[in-house]
Design an enzyme around this catalytic site. Structure first.
Site, PDB file in Angstrom:
ATOM      1  N   GLU A 287      59.346  66.146  39.089  1.00  0.00           N
ATOM      2  CA  GLU A 287      57.908  65.983  39.354  1.00  0.00           C
ATOM      3  C   GLU A 287      57.347  64.726  38.698  1.00  0.00           C
ATOM      4  O   GLU A 287      56.502  64.811  37.806  1.00  0.00           O
ATOM      5  CB  GLU A 287      57.143  67.190  38.799  1.00  0.00           C
ATOM      6  CG  GLU A 287      57.535  68.508  39.399  1.00  0.00           C
ATOM      7  CD  GLU A 287      56.929  69.703  38.668  1.00  0.00           C
ATOM      8  OE1 GLU A 287      56.877  70.775  39.265  1.00  0.00           O
ATOM      9  OE2 GLU A 287      56.518  69.546  37.488  1.00  0.00           O
ATOM     10  N   TYR A 329      44.250  58.552  25.043  1.00  0.00           N
ATOM     11  CA  TYR A 329      45.644  58.443  24.563  1.00  0.00           C
ATOM     12  C   TYR A 329      45.960  57.124  23.882  1.00  0.00           C
ATOM     13  O   TYR A 329      47.135  56.802  23.687  1.00  0.00           O
ATOM     14  CB  TYR A 329      46.650  58.573  25.728  1.00  0.00           C
ATOM     15  CG  TYR A 329      46.360  59.610  26.763  1.00  0.00           C
ATOM     16  CD1 TYR A 329      46.002  60.903  26.406  1.00  0.00           C
ATOM     17  CD2 TYR A 329      46.481  59.308  28.110  1.00  0.00           C
ATOM     18  CE1 TYR A 329      45.754  61.858  27.364  1.00  0.00           C
ATOM     19  CE2 TYR A 329      46.235  60.265  29.087  1.00  0.00           C
ATOM     20  CZ  TYR A 329      45.864  61.535  28.698  1.00  0.00           C
ATOM     21  OH  TYR A 329      45.622  62.488  29.649  1.00  0.00           O
ATOM     22  N   CYS A 356      28.136  53.638  26.593  1.00  0.00           N
ATOM     23  CA  CYS A 356      27.474  53.657  25.288  1.00  0.00           C
ATOM     24  C   CYS A 356      28.333  54.296  24.206  1.00  0.00           C
ATOM     25  O   CYS A 356      27.914  55.276  23.566  1.00  0.00           O
ATOM     26  CB  CYS A 356      26.143  54.379  25.412  1.00  0.00           C
ATOM     27  SG  CYS A 356      25.061  53.547  26.570  1.00  0.00           S
ATOM     28  N   TYR A 385      46.321  58.311  36.650  1.00  0.00           N
ATOM     29  CA  TYR A 385      45.382  59.027  35.780  1.00  0.00           C
ATOM     30  C   TYR A 385      44.038  58.321  35.572  1.00  0.00           C
ATOM     31  O   TYR A 385      43.188  58.856  34.860  1.00  0.00           O
ATOM     32  CB  TYR A 385      46.032  59.359  34.415  1.00  0.00           C
ATOM     33  CG  TYR A 385      47.222  60.298  34.551  1.00  0.00           C
ATOM     34  CD1 TYR A 385      47.031  61.651  34.802  1.00  0.00           C
ATOM     35  CD2 TYR A 385      48.528  59.824  34.457  1.00  0.00           C
ATOM     36  CE1 TYR A 385      48.109  62.513  34.945  1.00  0.00           C
ATOM     37  CE2 TYR A 385      49.619  60.675  34.605  1.00  0.00           C
ATOM     38  CZ  TYR A 385      49.398  62.025  34.846  1.00  0.00           C
ATOM     39  OH  TYR A 385      50.471  62.861  34.992  1.00  0.00           O
TER      40      TYR A 385
HETATM   41  C1  LIG Z   1      53.813  70.351  35.233  1.00  0.00           C
HETATM   42  C2  LIG Z   1      53.768  68.864  35.271  1.00  0.00           C
HETATM   43  N1  LIG Z   1      54.677  68.222  36.019  1.00  0.00           N
HETATM   44  C3  LIG Z   1      54.675  66.875  36.101  1.00  0.00           C
HETATM   45  C4  LIG Z   1      53.730  66.121  35.428  1.00  0.00           C
HETATM   46  C5  LIG Z   1      53.760  64.640  35.581  1.00  0.00           C
HETATM   47  O1  LIG Z   1      53.988  63.938  34.417  1.00  0.00           O
HETATM   48  P1  LIG Z   1      54.058  62.371  34.487  1.00  0.00           P
HETATM   49  O2  LIG Z   1      52.825  61.900  35.135  1.00  0.00           O
HETATM   50  O3  LIG Z   1      54.168  61.932  33.086  1.00  0.00           O
HETATM   51  O4  LIG Z   1      55.286  62.021  35.283  1.00  0.00           O
HETATM   52  C6  LIG Z   1      52.774  66.756  34.630  1.00  0.00           C
HETATM   53  C7  LIG Z   1      51.791  65.952  33.885  1.00  0.00           C
HETATM   54  O5  LIG Z   1      51.058  66.361  33.049  1.00  0.00           O
HETATM   55  C8  LIG Z   1      52.792  68.176  34.550  1.00  0.00           C
HETATM   56  O6  LIG Z   1      51.892  68.829  33.828  1.00  0.00           O
END
Ligand SMILES: Cc1ncc(COP(=O)(O)O)c(C=O)c1O
Length: 426
Positions: A287, A329, A356, A385
């Site tokens: 993912e 972050y 502000c 993000y």
């Molecule tokens: C369950 C899950 N999978 C995948 C991701 C993706 O992480 P990244 O954007 O660092 O690849 C996240 C990000 O928070 C997540 O919570």
């Protein structure tokens, strides 16, 4: 043609941080997707998010090919929280990968974009009954169980069989900002210790929920491969399953000082570990979010004010309303004027936003070539993000998203209007 302008002491150029294929033309104009950034700023105004669609698609293809060539029984799912934009979901669907959604909003956008529900994985540590009902109704491929309440809710919602995974805590703490580390003991995500076995045995006895496997995600912006090996080894200890979802987390290159592993190296690490610790017939899911989209995106701003002193400030028309990565972050970024790349002698400024708060500082200490009011500033690697967490702080109107490539451009999200800010008032 690549320019030497903006080279740093290591010989790297800020141009390297812009999407693949970006260049500087004979008049010193930065060109992305075949278009001058100053012209895009003129057309769409600022601030604006720009996505090089060609670069985005090639990044998706890189993940997809790396995975399928090493482990054919696998699926790359885009972690859509990194860029929950309907046009972005449509690119992922078109490129044939799956999508991970956290909650009803992302699910709605994914479905609207035409993502095949069987390729949707639903996440969340606090999924409401309404959200789970939407997921079940949409017939999503997998729902990731985070807690026992998920099981209770799904048991009452599901009438035929729903495939699920259990999110486990592998007990791995990668070297990343604590706000985005998720795999350590004590994490709010997933089940840990004996709770995992309890959840597994409950699910194995369920006549409505079908336990396919386990899931983990150890965090984000991870710049080393070792934690992933460690996490796969830990995951194997939860037992043998048909499916293992290994999460995302691969870091992106935000600055010239960053050297994250390549996509291929990340996939090789995961697959090497899977070959060693997981059943050979298992299906693997990954993912990636940040690394899939960060580097094909950039943000355009206009300089509103230049204040010389110690330090000198360049203030732009955006900031923490469109980029919360810095305040949340401490994420470092780089920047350049879009038609004057910095030279070795360029003075250093703090690039600050319009909001502000003193924390609204996009970059502390960035070399800019003679900034003046009206200049267009380009901040590369904002594809992940930033759109996600854009907000209306100080009544900011959230920026548009513009897709470009091969010399063409199209808006996919419009800029908010002042009227939009009043729209929800009752
Ligand atoms: C369950 C899950 N999978 C995948 C991701 C993706 O992480 P990244 O954007 O660092 O690849 C996240 C990000 O928070 C997540 O919570």
């Amino acid at each position: 043609m690549r320019s030497e302008a903006g080279s740093d002491a290591d010989g790297g150029s800020i141009l390297d941080l812009f999407p693949r294929g970006s260049s500087v033309d004979s008049e010193g104009e930065l060109v992305v997707g075949g278009l001058r950034l100053t012209e895009l700023a003129e057309t769409y105004g600022t601030p604006a998010y720009v996505v090089d669609e060609t670069a985005l698609r090639s990044q998706v293809a890189e993940f997809r090919t790396a995975m399928s060539s090493r482990w054919p029984n696998s699926l790359v799912c885009f972690a859509s929280k990194a860029f929950p934009c309907t046009a972005g979901y449509a690119v992922m669907a078109d490129e044939g990968i799956g999508v991970d959604v956290a909650g009803g909003g992302e699910l709605t956008m994914a479905l609207r974009a035409g993502v095949d529900p069987s390729r949707i994985v639903v996440h969340g540590n606090a999924k409401t009954t309404e959200e789970l009902a939407l997921a079940v109704q949409a017939k999503v491929g997998l729902i990731v169980i985070d807690n026992f309440d998920d099981i209770d809710r799904l048991e009452s919602l599901v009438h035929s069989e729903q495939p699920v995974l259990v999110r486990v805590v592998p007990g791995v703490r990668p070297d990343t900002h604590e706000a985005i580390a998720t795999g350590q003991h004590g994490s709010k995500f997933g089940l840990d210790g004996p709770d995992v076995d309890r959840a597994i045995s409950r699910l194995r006895n369920s006549d409505r929920l079908r336990l396919d496997g386990v899931h983990m995600h150890i965090g984000s912006q991870i710049m080393a491969t070792e934690p992933f090996t460690e996490a796969v080894r830990a995951l194997a200890e939860f037992g043998e399953f048909d499916v293992y979802d290994l999460g995302g987390g691969l870091g992106a290159r935000y600055t010239r000082a960053d050297h994250p592993p390549s996509v291929r190296a990340w996939v090789d690490t995961l697959v090497d570990a899977a070959e060693q610790y997981l059943p050979a017939r298992a299906r693997l899911l990954v993912e990636p979010g940040r690394r899939l989209v960060a580097e094909s995106g950039l943000t355009l701003y206009r300089v509103v004010s230049v204040k010389r002193g110690t330090p000198s400030f360049v203030a732009v028309d955006g900031g923490m309303g469109d980029n919360l990565e810095v305040s949340l972050y401490d994420q470092p970024f780089e920047a350049t004027i879009a038609n004057r790349l910095p030279t070795r002698d360029s003075p250093v400024f703090d690039l600050v936003g319009r909001h502000c708060e003193s924390g609204d500082r996009l970059i502390q200490g960035v070399a800019l070539s003679d900034p003046v009011v009206g200049d267009i500033i380009a901040v590369p690697v904002t594809g992940a993000y930033c759109f996600t967490m854009s907000n209306n702080y100080n009544g900011a109107r959230r920026p548009p998203v513009v897709f470009c490539g091969d010399g063409r451009h199209r808006p996919v999200v419009r800029r908010e209007t002042y009227e939009d800010l009043l729209r929800r008032d009752i």
